[in-house]
Design an enzyme around this catalytic site. Structure first.
Site, short mmCIF file in Angstrom:
data_model
loop_
_atom_site.label_atom_id
_atom_site.label_comp_id
_atom_site.label_asym_id
_atom_site.label_seq_id
_atom_site.Cartn_x
_atom_site.Cartn_y
_atom_site.Cartn_z
N ARG A 29 6.21 6.06 33.76
CA ARG A 29 5.60 5.42 34.94
C ARG A 29 6.10 3.99 35.05
O ARG A 29 6.32 3.30 34.06
CB ARG A 29 4.08 5.58 34.83
CG ARG A 29 3.24 4.42 34.53
CD ARG A 29 1.84 4.91 34.18
NE ARG A 29 1.48 4.41 32.86
CZ ARG A 29 0.69 3.35 32.70
NH1 ARG A 29 0.20 2.70 33.72
NH2 ARG A 29 0.41 2.93 31.48
N CYS A 50 1.13 -27.90 10.22
CA CYS A 50 0.52 -26.61 9.88
C CYS A 50 -0.59 -26.80 8.85
O CYS A 50 -0.38 -27.44 7.82
CB CYS A 50 1.59 -25.68 9.32
SG CYS A 50 0.90 -24.18 8.58
N CYS A 53 0.52 -24.96 5.35
CA CYS A 53 1.68 -25.36 4.55
C CYS A 53 1.23 -26.17 3.32
O CYS A 53 0.22 -26.88 3.37
CB CYS A 53 2.65 -26.19 5.38
SG CYS A 53 3.82 -25.21 6.35
N HIS A 113 6.65 -21.53 5.73
CA HIS A 113 6.02 -21.42 7.04
C HIS A 113 6.70 -20.36 7.91
O HIS A 113 6.08 -19.76 8.80
CB HIS A 113 6.09 -22.79 7.72
CG HIS A 113 5.37 -22.89 9.02
ND1 HIS A 113 4.01 -23.07 9.11
CD2 HIS A 113 5.83 -22.83 10.31
CE1 HIS A 113 3.66 -23.13 10.39
NE2 HIS A 113 4.74 -22.99 11.13
N ASN A 153 -3.78 -10.75 11.20
CA ASN A 153 -3.40 -10.80 12.61
C ASN A 153 -2.05 -11.47 12.68
O ASN A 153 -1.90 -12.59 12.23
CB ASN A 153 -4.39 -11.65 13.43
CG ASN A 153 -5.76 -11.03 13.46
OD1 ASN A 153 -5.90 -9.83 13.58
ND2 ASN A 153 -6.78 -11.86 13.32
N SER A 161 -3.57 -17.58 14.78
CA SER A 161 -3.66 -18.99 15.15
C SER A 161 -2.43 -19.76 14.68
O SER A 161 -2.26 -20.91 15.02
CB SER A 161 -4.91 -19.59 14.53
OG SER A 161 -4.89 -19.42 13.13
N HIS A 164 2.41 -19.26 10.15
CA HIS A 164 2.50 -19.29 8.69
C HIS A 164 1.92 -17.97 8.14
O HIS A 164 0.82 -17.59 8.52
CB HIS A 164 1.71 -20.49 8.15
CG HIS A 164 2.04 -20.80 6.74
ND1 HIS A 164 2.65 -21.97 6.34
CD2 HIS A 164 1.88 -20.06 5.61
CE1 HIS A 164 2.84 -21.94 5.03
NE2 HIS A 164 2.39 -20.79 4.57
N HIS A 166 -0.12 -15.36 6.59
CA HIS A 166 -1.45 -15.41 5.97
C HIS A 166 -2.28 -14.24 6.43
O HIS A 166 -1.95 -13.57 7.41
CB HIS A 166 -2.17 -16.71 6.35
CG HIS A 166 -2.55 -16.78 7.80
ND1 HIS A 166 -1.65 -17.07 8.80
CD2 HIS A 166 -3.74 -16.56 8.43
CE1 HIS A 166 -2.26 -17.05 9.98
NE2 HIS A 166 -3.53 -16.73 9.78
N GLN A 168 -6.72 -12.81 6.30
CA GLN A 168 -8.10 -13.19 6.06
C GLN A 168 -8.81 -12.12 5.25
O GLN A 168 -8.40 -10.96 5.25
CB GLN A 168 -8.83 -13.37 7.39
CG GLN A 168 -8.27 -14.48 8.27
CD GLN A 168 -9.22 -14.79 9.41
OE1 GLN A 168 -10.43 -14.91 9.22
NE2 GLN A 168 -8.68 -14.90 10.60
N GLU A 182 -15.93 5.73 8.85
CA GLU A 182 -15.02 6.38 7.90
C GLU A 182 -15.76 6.87 6.66
O GLU A 182 -15.41 7.92 6.10
CB GLU A 182 -13.90 5.41 7.50
CG GLU A 182 -12.92 5.12 8.63
CD GLU A 182 -11.65 4.42 8.15
OE1 GLU A 182 -11.59 4.03 6.95
OE2 GLU A 182 -10.73 4.27 8.96
N HIS A 296 -6.49 3.15 2.16
CA HIS A 296 -5.44 3.27 3.17
C HIS A 296 -5.36 1.98 3.96
O HIS A 296 -6.30 1.19 3.96
CB HIS A 296 -5.71 4.45 4.10
CG HIS A 296 -7.03 4.37 4.82
ND1 HIS A 296 -8.22 4.68 4.21
CD2 HIS A 296 -7.35 4.01 6.08
CE1 HIS A 296 -9.22 4.52 5.07
NE2 HIS A 296 -8.72 4.10 6.21
N LYS A 311 0.57 -2.69 25.48
CA LYS A 311 -0.47 -1.73 25.84
C LYS A 311 -1.78 -2.50 26.02
O LYS A 311 -2.14 -3.34 25.20
CB LYS A 311 -0.58 -0.74 24.68
CG LYS A 311 -1.83 0.06 24.63
CD LYS A 311 -1.58 1.38 25.28
CE LYS A 311 -2.87 2.18 25.39
NZ LYS A 311 -2.82 3.09 26.53
P1 H2U Z 1 -6.06 -16.32 12.00
O1 H2U Z 1 -4.68 -16.82 12.25
O2 H2U Z 1 -6.10 -14.85 11.68
O3 H2U Z 1 -7.01 -16.75 13.06
O4 H2U Z 1 -6.56 -17.02 10.63
C1 H2U Z 1 -6.61 -18.38 10.44
C2 H2U Z 1 -7.95 -18.76 9.86
O5 H2U Z 1 -7.81 -20.07 9.29
C3 H2U Z 1 -9.06 -18.84 10.87
O6 H2U Z 1 -10.07 -17.93 10.51
C4 H2U Z 1 -9.03 -20.74 9.44
C5 H2U Z 1 -9.57 -20.28 10.77
O7 H2U Z 1 -10.97 -20.33 10.74
N1 H2U Z 1 -8.78 -22.18 9.33
C6 H2U Z 1 -9.28 -22.88 8.24
O8 H2U Z 1 -9.99 -22.31 7.43
N2 H2U Z 1 -8.99 -24.21 8.10
C7 H2U Z 1 -8.25 -24.93 8.99
O9 H2U Z 1 -8.01 -26.09 8.77
C8 H2U Z 1 -7.75 -24.29 10.24
C9 H2U Z 1 -7.98 -22.81 10.37
ZN ZN Z 2 2.88 -23.61 7.51
#
Ligand code: H2U
Ligand code: ZN
Length: 347
Positions: A29, A50, A53, A113, A153, A161, A164, A166, A168, A182, A296, A311
């Protein structure tokens, strides 16, 4: 079973009990909607601005150490707090709520980074897996912590965000929705069949072959039969294990190799830093044995047909059921067809 490739149908996700609508006749489509900007500027190896970093100051003033490999810290903006005042409401069975407690951490994968799982060495990915295992074990051992959700993410499109590398960890008192679904489904399957749902599922998938992306000695990566996102995958261990900290050394190394290969194949699909949300579903840490649970990982990437067309989960998908056009089988075929060497490394 021709209808699976030619006619509208629905497929059941046995892990959640939910259905996905598949429309294989609809792939071509036309698209005149939003496209995403392609990732632009080169990312530097060190970014003075950052907050992840080494040596840099975070939002509330804490200074990151000059870490060499991985670095874990308590999230400065945690969604959950370790101490809860408690509280419960159940008015008329309709206003139902309860206090929740938890612990949120951030794990940096590398001091660099500009790297991603796809561009890190396999030993360094192995170090990240070791930290995941330690965090799962340490957080899960805390009284009142019953689930440990590790997730990454990746990319602006997924709301990350910061480029770099990372992830959570959110450790919670109660099981989040996906884990709760599940758990119920895996427990029911275990009671009925006496074997883990995902072990039996993996055996069927390996027999069928058509949704397998690749496998190594200890892990298989596949597009699940019930995938929702265009290039959704699952990473499944061959042995029955509940959590990352149960993996033997050779299994951890195989997981590192699998994550690296999968993220390389993703990047190669559209020659872009492929965005996704991924995470591990590990055995609840409520003190029960949970023999039904199989470790998993899920990868949920939003891209559909290019680096810029994604998507959307809207309309029927929000109000009815998720829907996909390209079949799980053709998505797996495309992920198999791209090289296992990263495009930016001249492979
Ligand atoms: P995300 O990129 O998945 O959002 O993860 C970054 C996390 O880093 C986000 O949960 C945290 C934010 O709260 N953070 C800190 O703990 N300290 C900071 O100085 C900036 C961001
Ligand atoms: Zn960095």
């Amino acid at each position: 079973m021709d209808f699976l490739q030619t006619a509208p149908h629905r497929r059941l996700n046995p892990l959640t009990g939910e259905w996905v609508l598949v429309s294989p006749h609809r792939t071509e489509r036309p698209w005149m909607g939003q496209t995403e900007a392609r990732a632009g500027a080169e990312v530097p190896a060190y970014d003075p601005a950052c907050y992840l970093c080494p040596g840099n100051r975070r939002a509330h003033g804490a200074v990151n150490p000059h870490y060499q490999h991985t670095f874990v810290f308590d999230n400065d903006f945690p969604a959950l707090l370790p101490e809860s005042p408690g509280g419960k409401i159940a008015r008329g069975g309709l206003f139902v709520g309860e206090a929740e407690r938890g612990i949120c951490r951030v794990i940096c994968f590398s001091p660099r980074h500009d790297l991603t799982l796809a561009r890190m060495g396999v030993e360094d990915v192995g170090r990240v897996i070791e930290v995941w295992g330690e965090q799962y074990r340490a957080l899960g051992a805390i009284d009142g912590i019953n689930a440990v959700q590790i997730f990454e993410n990746r990319g602006d499109m997924m709301g990350a965000s910061n480029p770099h590398p990372h992830c959570q960890v959110w450790a919670t008192g109660t099981l989040p929705n996906e884990m709760a679904k599940e758990l119920a489904r895996q427990a029911a399957y275990w009671r009925e069949h006496g074997s883990p749902l995902l072990i039996d599922y993996l055996r069927l998938e390996r027999e069928a072959g058509e949704r397998i992306v690749f496998e190594n000695d200890h892990f298989t990566v596949l597009v699940p039969f019930w995938a929702i996102w265009p290039f959704e995958t699952m990473v499944l261990p061959h042995r029955h294990v509940g959590a990352i900290d149960e993996l033997a050394a050779d299994e951890s190394a195989a997981l590192a190799a699998a994550l690296r290969e999968l993220t390389i194949r993703y990047d190669n699909l559209f020659e872009t830093a492929f965005p996704y949300s991924m995470g591990f579903h590990q055995r609840p840490t409520d003190g029960e044995a949970h023999a039904e649970w199989q470790l998993h990982a899920h990868f949920y990437p939003p891209l559909l047909r290019s680096a810029t067309v994604r998507k959307f989960m809207v309309g029927f998908e929000l109000l009815g059921s998720p829907q996909r056009d390209i079949t799980a089988e053709s998505a797996a075929q495309r992920l198999r067809a791209v090289p296992a060497t990263h495009y930016a490394e001249g492979g």
